[in-house]
Design a protein around this motif. Structure first.
Motif, PDB file in Angstrom:
ATOM      1  N   THR A 169       0.829  -1.207   0.000  1.00  0.00           N
ATOM      2  CA  THR A 169       0.000   0.000   0.000  1.00  0.00           C
ATOM      3  C   THR A 169       0.863   1.256   0.000  1.00  0.00           C
ATOM      4  OG1 THR A 169      -1.636  -1.223   1.297  1.00  0.00           O
ATOM      5  CG2 THR A 169      -1.923   1.144   1.146  1.00  0.00           C
ATOM      6  N   PHE A 170       1.913   1.242   0.811  1.00  0.00           N
ATOM      7  CA  PHE A 170       2.833   2.382   0.878  1.00  0.00           C
ATOM      8  C   PHE A 170       3.536   2.558  -0.464  1.00  0.00           C
ATOM      9  CE2 PHE A 170       6.778   4.550   1.743  1.00  0.00           C
ATOM     10  CZ  PHE A 170       6.489   5.450   2.757  1.00  0.00           C
ATOM     11  N   GLU A 171       4.009   1.453  -1.035  1.00  0.00           N
ATOM     12  CA  GLU A 171       4.733   1.517  -2.310  1.00  0.00           C
ATOM     13  C   GLU A 171       3.851   2.080  -3.421  1.00  0.00           C
ATOM     14  OE1 GLU A 171       6.109  -1.798  -5.474  1.00  0.00           O
ATOM     15  OE2 GLU A 171       7.069  -1.968  -3.506  1.00  0.00           O
ATOM     16  N   ALA A 172       2.603   1.605  -3.496  1.00  0.00           N
ATOM     17  CA  ALA A 172       1.697   2.073  -4.547  1.00  0.00           C
ATOM     18  C   ALA A 172       1.443   3.573  -4.425  1.00  0.00           C
ATOM     19  CB  ALA A 172       0.384   1.300  -4.478  1.00  0.00           C
ATOM     20  N   ALA A 173       1.274   4.048  -3.192  1.00  0.00           N
ATOM     21  CA  ALA A 173       1.034   5.475  -2.986  1.00  0.00           C
ATOM     22  C   ALA A 173       2.265   6.293  -3.358  1.00  0.00           C
ATOM     23  CB  ALA A 173       0.641   5.725  -1.531  1.00  0.00           C
ATOM     24  N   ALA A 174       3.449   5.787  -3.000  1.00  0.00           N
ATOM     25  CA  ALA A 174       4.681   6.506  -3.328  1.00  0.00           C
ATOM     26  C   ALA A 174       4.881   6.586  -4.840  1.00  0.00           C
ATOM     27  CB  ALA A 174       5.870   5.820  -2.663  1.00  0.00           C
ATOM     28  N   LEU A 175       4.614   5.493  -5.545  1.00  0.00           N
ATOM     29  CA  LEU A 175       4.760   5.493  -7.000  1.00  0.00           C
ATOM     30  C   LEU A 175       3.795   6.482  -7.655  1.00  0.00           C
ATOM     31  CD1 LEU A 175       5.147   1.653  -7.641  1.00  0.00           C
ATOM     32  CD2 LEU A 175       6.898   3.398  -8.040  1.00  0.00           C
ATOM     33  N   ALA A 176       2.610   6.638  -7.065  1.00  0.00           N
ATOM     34  CA  ALA A 176       1.594   7.522  -7.648  1.00  0.00           C
ATOM     35  C   ALA A 176       1.811   8.988  -7.302  1.00  0.00           C
ATOM     36  CB  ALA A 176       0.205   7.087  -7.178  1.00  0.00           C
ATOM     37  N   THR A 177       2.701   9.278  -6.359  1.00  0.00           N
ATOM     38  CA  THR A 177       2.934  10.659  -5.924  1.00  0.00           C
ATOM     39  C   THR A 177       3.961  11.338  -6.831  1.00  0.00           C
ATOM     40  OG1 THR A 177       2.462  10.070  -3.623  1.00  0.00           O
ATOM     41  CG2 THR A 177       3.682  12.105  -4.001  1.00  0.00           C
ATOM     42  N   PRO A 178       3.662  12.501  -7.398  1.00  0.00           N
ATOM     43  CA  PRO A 178       4.641  13.205  -8.240  1.00  0.00           C
ATOM     44  C   PRO A 178       5.860  13.642  -7.426  1.00  0.00           C
ATOM     45  CG  PRO A 178       2.409  14.051  -8.593  1.00  0.00           C
ATOM     46  CD  PRO A 178       2.351  13.179  -7.381  1.00  0.00           C
ATOM     47  N   VAL A 179       7.002  13.687  -8.089  1.00  0.00           N
ATOM     48  CA  VAL A 179       8.234  14.132  -7.436  1.00  0.00           C
ATOM     49  C   VAL A 179       8.065  15.576  -6.957  1.00  0.00           C
ATOM     50  CG1 VAL A 179      10.677  14.652  -7.794  1.00  0.00           C
ATOM     51  CG2 VAL A 179       9.691  12.565  -8.756  1.00  0.00           C
ATOM     52  N   GLY A 180       8.560  15.835  -5.743  1.00  0.00           N
ATOM     53  CA  GLY A 180       8.499  17.182  -5.203  1.00  0.00           C
ATOM     54  C   GLY A 180       7.190  17.523  -4.526  1.00  0.00           C
ATOM     55  N   LEU A 185      -3.092   4.867   4.427  1.00  0.00           N
ATOM     56  CA  LEU A 185      -3.316   3.956   5.549  1.00  0.00           C
ATOM     57  C   LEU A 185      -2.632   2.626   5.289  1.00  0.00           C
ATOM     58  CD1 LEU A 185      -4.718   3.275   8.234  1.00  0.00           C
ATOM     59  CD2 LEU A 185      -6.712   2.537   6.902  1.00  0.00           C
ATOM     60  N   THR A 186      -1.777   2.185   6.227  1.00  0.00           N
ATOM     61  CA  THR A 186      -1.156   0.863   6.185  1.00  0.00           C
ATOM     62  C   THR A 186      -1.358   0.197   7.540  1.00  0.00           C
ATOM     63  OG1 THR A 186       1.043   1.446   7.045  1.00  0.00           O
ATOM     64  CG2 THR A 186       0.636   1.850   4.692  1.00  0.00           C
ATOM     65  N   GLU A 187      -0.760  -0.968   7.713  1.00  0.00           N
ATOM     66  CA  GLU A 187      -0.866  -1.676   8.987  1.00  0.00           C
ATOM     67  C   GLU A 187      -0.194  -0.921  10.129  1.00  0.00           C
ATOM     68  OE1 GLU A 187       2.526  -4.975   8.903  1.00  0.00           O
ATOM     69  OE2 GLU A 187       1.552  -4.713   6.949  1.00  0.00           O
ATOM     70  N   PHE A 188       0.622   0.096   9.793  1.00  0.00           N
ATOM     71  CA  PHE A 188       1.337   0.860  10.816  1.00  0.00           C
ATOM     72  C   PHE A 188       0.599   2.134  11.222  1.00  0.00           C
ATOM     73  CE2 PHE A 188       4.411  -1.423   8.186  1.00  0.00           C
ATOM     74  CZ  PHE A 188       5.050  -2.185   9.146  1.00  0.00           C
ATOM     75  N   GLY A 189      -0.339   2.590  10.404  1.00  0.00           N
ATOM     76  CA  GLY A 189      -1.063   3.823  10.676  1.00  0.00           C
ATOM     77  C   GLY A 189      -1.177   4.657   9.410  1.00  0.00           C
ATOM     78  N   TYR A 190      -1.330   5.977   9.587  1.00  0.00           N
ATOM     79  CA  TYR A 190      -1.400   6.890   8.445  1.00  0.00           C
ATOM     80  C   TYR A 190      -0.007   7.451   8.152  1.00  0.00           C
ATOM     81  CZ  TYR A 190      -6.511   7.008   8.474  1.00  0.00           C
ATOM     82  OH  TYR A 190      -7.832   6.671   8.388  1.00  0.00           O
ATOM     83  N   HIS A 191       0.325   7.526   6.856  1.00  0.00           N
ATOM     84  CA  HIS A 191       1.604   8.090   6.421  1.00  0.00           C
ATOM     85  C   HIS A 191       1.353   9.292   5.517  1.00  0.00           C
ATOM     86  CE1 HIS A 191       3.738   4.192   7.366  1.00  0.00           C
ATOM     87  NE2 HIS A 191       2.528   3.731   7.105  1.00  0.00           N
ATOM     88  N   LEU A 192       2.167  10.313   5.679  1.00  0.00           N
ATOM     89  CA  LEU A 192       2.315  11.357   4.672  1.00  0.00           C
ATOM     90  C   LEU A 192       3.670  11.124   4.016  1.00  0.00           C
ATOM     91  CD1 LEU A 192       1.040  14.499   6.617  1.00  0.00           C
ATOM     92  CD2 LEU A 192      -0.210  13.121   4.942  1.00  0.00           C
ATOM     93  N   ILE A 193       3.698  11.001   2.697  1.00  0.00           N
ATOM     94  CA  ILE A 193       4.917  10.634   1.975  1.00  0.00           C
ATOM     95  C   ILE A 193       5.405  11.829   1.157  1.00  0.00           C
ATOM     96  CG2 ILE A 193       5.944   9.044   0.314  1.00  0.00           C
ATOM     97  CD1 ILE A 193       3.631   7.108   0.934  1.00  0.00           C
ATOM     98  N   HIS A 194       6.649  12.206   1.378  1.00  0.00           N
ATOM     99  CA  HIS A 194       7.288  13.253   0.573  1.00  0.00           C
ATOM    100  C   HIS A 194       8.217  12.568  -0.430  1.00  0.00           C
ATOM    101  CE1 HIS A 194      10.351  16.794   0.340  1.00  0.00           C
ATOM    102  NE2 HIS A 194       9.562  16.742  -0.722  1.00  0.00           N
ATOM    103  N   LYS A 195       7.865  12.670  -1.705  1.00  0.00           N
ATOM    104  CA  LYS A 195       8.684  12.067  -2.763  1.00  0.00           C
ATOM    105  C   LYS A 195       9.678  13.113  -3.251  1.00  0.00           C
ATOM    106  CE  LYS A 195       8.057   9.249  -6.929  1.00  0.00           C
ATOM    107  NZ  LYS A 195       7.007   8.654  -7.796  1.00  0.00           N
ATOM    108  N   ARG A 196      10.932  12.951  -2.831  1.00  0.00           N
ATOM    109  CA  ARG A 196      11.940  13.980  -3.083  1.00  0.00           C
ATOM    110  C   ARG A 196      12.607  13.823  -4.445  1.00  0.00           C
ATOM    111  NH1 ARG A 196      14.711  11.994   2.096  1.00  0.00           N
ATOM    112  NH2 ARG A 196      16.545  13.155   1.385  1.00  0.00           N
ATOM    113  N   GLU A 197      12.949  12.593  -4.803  1.00  0.00           N
ATOM    114  CA  GLU A 197      13.582  12.345  -6.100  1.00  0.00           C
ATOM    115  C   GLU A 197      13.133  10.986  -6.617  1.00  0.00           C
ATOM    116  OE1 GLU A 197      17.824  13.036  -6.610  1.00  0.00           O
ATOM    117  OE2 GLU A 197      17.866  14.112  -4.690  1.00  0.00           O
ATOM    118  N   SER A 198      13.403  10.752  -7.896  1.00  0.00           N
ATOM    119  CA  SER A 198      13.053   9.471  -8.503  1.00  0.00           C
ATOM    120  C   SER A 198      13.985   9.218  -9.675  1.00  0.00           C
ATOM    121  CB  SER A 198      11.599   9.491  -8.984  1.00  0.00           C
ATOM    122  OG  SER A 198      11.294   8.320  -9.708  1.00  0.00           O
ATOM    123  N   LYS A 199      14.347   7.951  -9.879  1.00  0.00           N
ATOM    124  CA  LYS A 199      15.156   7.608 -11.047  1.00  0.00           C
ATOM    125  C   LYS A 199      14.681   6.260 -11.594  1.00  0.00           C
ATOM    126  CE  LYS A 199      18.888   5.846  -8.051  1.00  0.00           C
ATOM    127  NZ  LYS A 199      20.301   6.025  -7.654  1.00  0.00           N
TER     128      LYS A 199
END
Length: 387
Positions: free
Chosen positions: A323-334, A341-355
């Motif tokens: 779930t975390f991975e899918a959300a990170a992949l869908a988030t635009p860089v920057g 929501l994952t088994e650990f709780g709610y996450h806010l993900i900052h996608k800083r760079e991608s290659k």
């Protein structure tokens, strides 16, 4: 005149069809009602069938009568509460430990045939409890005896293996077993080459483990084309791999940070907050958090104490929960994601760079390769801990 008659005949046919449709609907409704009544009240049907058989000799089919199952509130029973002693268990492992105790008790309850038992956990204010409800069991002493007066949970870790060299006899036995394993793997490879139907496992190879690197090296070494088999069995620490190369896919490696908001009952959570408080904290924090101050806000709000500034570093596919991975992949860089929501709780993900990175898509059949545990008597891969 003929037009009028044609319209009249057409109208009459439509009315006739409508009546037939209504009759069919009525018959269907009647049949459904009767079937439901028979299912809900089988004893009435069975008594009627007995009467018909006594009067006419014709044996009508009978419907199985299942007794109603009453819960603890209607038929009485036993309500047990076990409180777990977590003094010797690290805080981050206590929720999992309690779940393990619950599973053990549930298996014991199921073993002696109680109808629809309830076994659940509760954690409040640092207290960890397992609640057991046994409907229809009125002898509390017998229930405690069946479950065990003090359920004991033993913790084991994966052992370090054999702390000595194998004897000549043990080594000979291991060599023989491994020869059989390799012969089996070769047989599976030949089946695959013939096109036999096998149970293939799909994986993406990113060279993040010794096994994946060996598979990638074999594909490159043999120049395997998409859709073709690697012509030999690949031996890795996981076992003996029969591999079919499907193709190459493009994915991405991401430089990520996150802020975690967890609550009591979530995996590894230690803050003791109820879910509603954690959700309110998330909503309030979201108003403050920006790309520029993300690290500062992570230090202020995040419940992931292993990353004080929220920095997760470079993350490859498979490194995090799906779930975390899918959300990170869908988030635009920057940018910052919505709450995930994952088994650990709610996450806010900052996608800083991608290659971009390439991954081999492969299918494999894995044949286990015997090891020392298979030939040394009384050797187990698991060791008891002091917990």
């Amino acid at each position: 005149m003929q037009t009028w008659k044609l319209k009249k005949n057409t109208r009459a046919k439509q009315q006739a069809k409508s009546k037939i449709g209504l009759r069919l609907a009525g018959i269907l409704l009647l049949v459904t009602t009767l079937a439901t009544a028979v299912y809900d009240f089988p004893m009435i049907w069975n008594r009627s069938a007995d009467f018909v058989q006594a009067q006419t000799g014709w044996s009508a089919p009978r419907v199985e009568e299942a007794p109603y199952r009453l819960g603890l509130d209607l038929q009485g029973g036993t309500h047990l509460v076990y409180e777990a002693d977590m003094a010797q268990i690290p805080e981050g492992e206590r929720v999992d430990a309690l779940q393990g105790v619950r599973d053990v008790i549930e298996r014991r309850v199921n073993a002696f045939g109680v109808s629809e038992p309830v076994v659940q956990t509760t954690t409040t204010g640092g207290t960890y409890r397992v609640i057991v409800e046994l409907a229809g069991v009125l002898d509390v002493g017998a229930a405690i005896q069946e479950i065990g007066e003090t359920p004991i949970l033993e913790f084991k870790v994966f052992g370090q293996g054999l702390n000595r060299e194998l004897t000549a006899e043990e080594q000979a036995a291991l060599d023989a077993k491994q020869s059989e394993d390799r012969a089996l793997a070769q047989s599976v490879l030949e089946q695959a080459q013939r096109g036999d139907d096998l149970q293939w496992e799909s994986i993406n190879v990113l060279e993040t483990s010794e096994t994946q690197k060996a598979i990638a090296d074999a594909i490159a070494q043999y120049g395997v084309r998409p859709g073709a088999l690697v012509p030999s069995v690949i031996e890795t620490p996981e076992g003996l791999n029969i591999v079919r190369y499907v193709g190459t896919t493009q994915t991405e490696e991401m430089l990520l940070s996150h802020i975690l908001f967890c609550w009591e009952g979530k995996t590894g959570c230690q803050n003791g907050l109820p879910e509603i408080d954690a959700t309110l904290q998330l909503q309030n924090a979201t108003k403050e958090i920006t790309v520029e101050n993300f690290a500062e806000m992570a230090a202020k709000y995040s419940d992931d104490k292993s990353t004080p500034d929220g920095d997760l570093g470079w993350i490859k596919p498979g490194d995090t929960v799906p779930t975390f991975e899918a959300a990170a992949l869908a988030t635009p860089v920057g940018t910052i994601s919505e709450a995930v929501l994952t088994e650990f709780g709610y996450h806010l993900i900052h996608k800083r760079e991608s290659k971009p990175i390439a991954a081999y898509q492969v299918e494999r059949v894995l044949v286990p390769l015997s090891d020392a545990y298979d030939v040394v008597a009384d050797l187990s891969p698991w060791e008891n801990t002091a917990l």
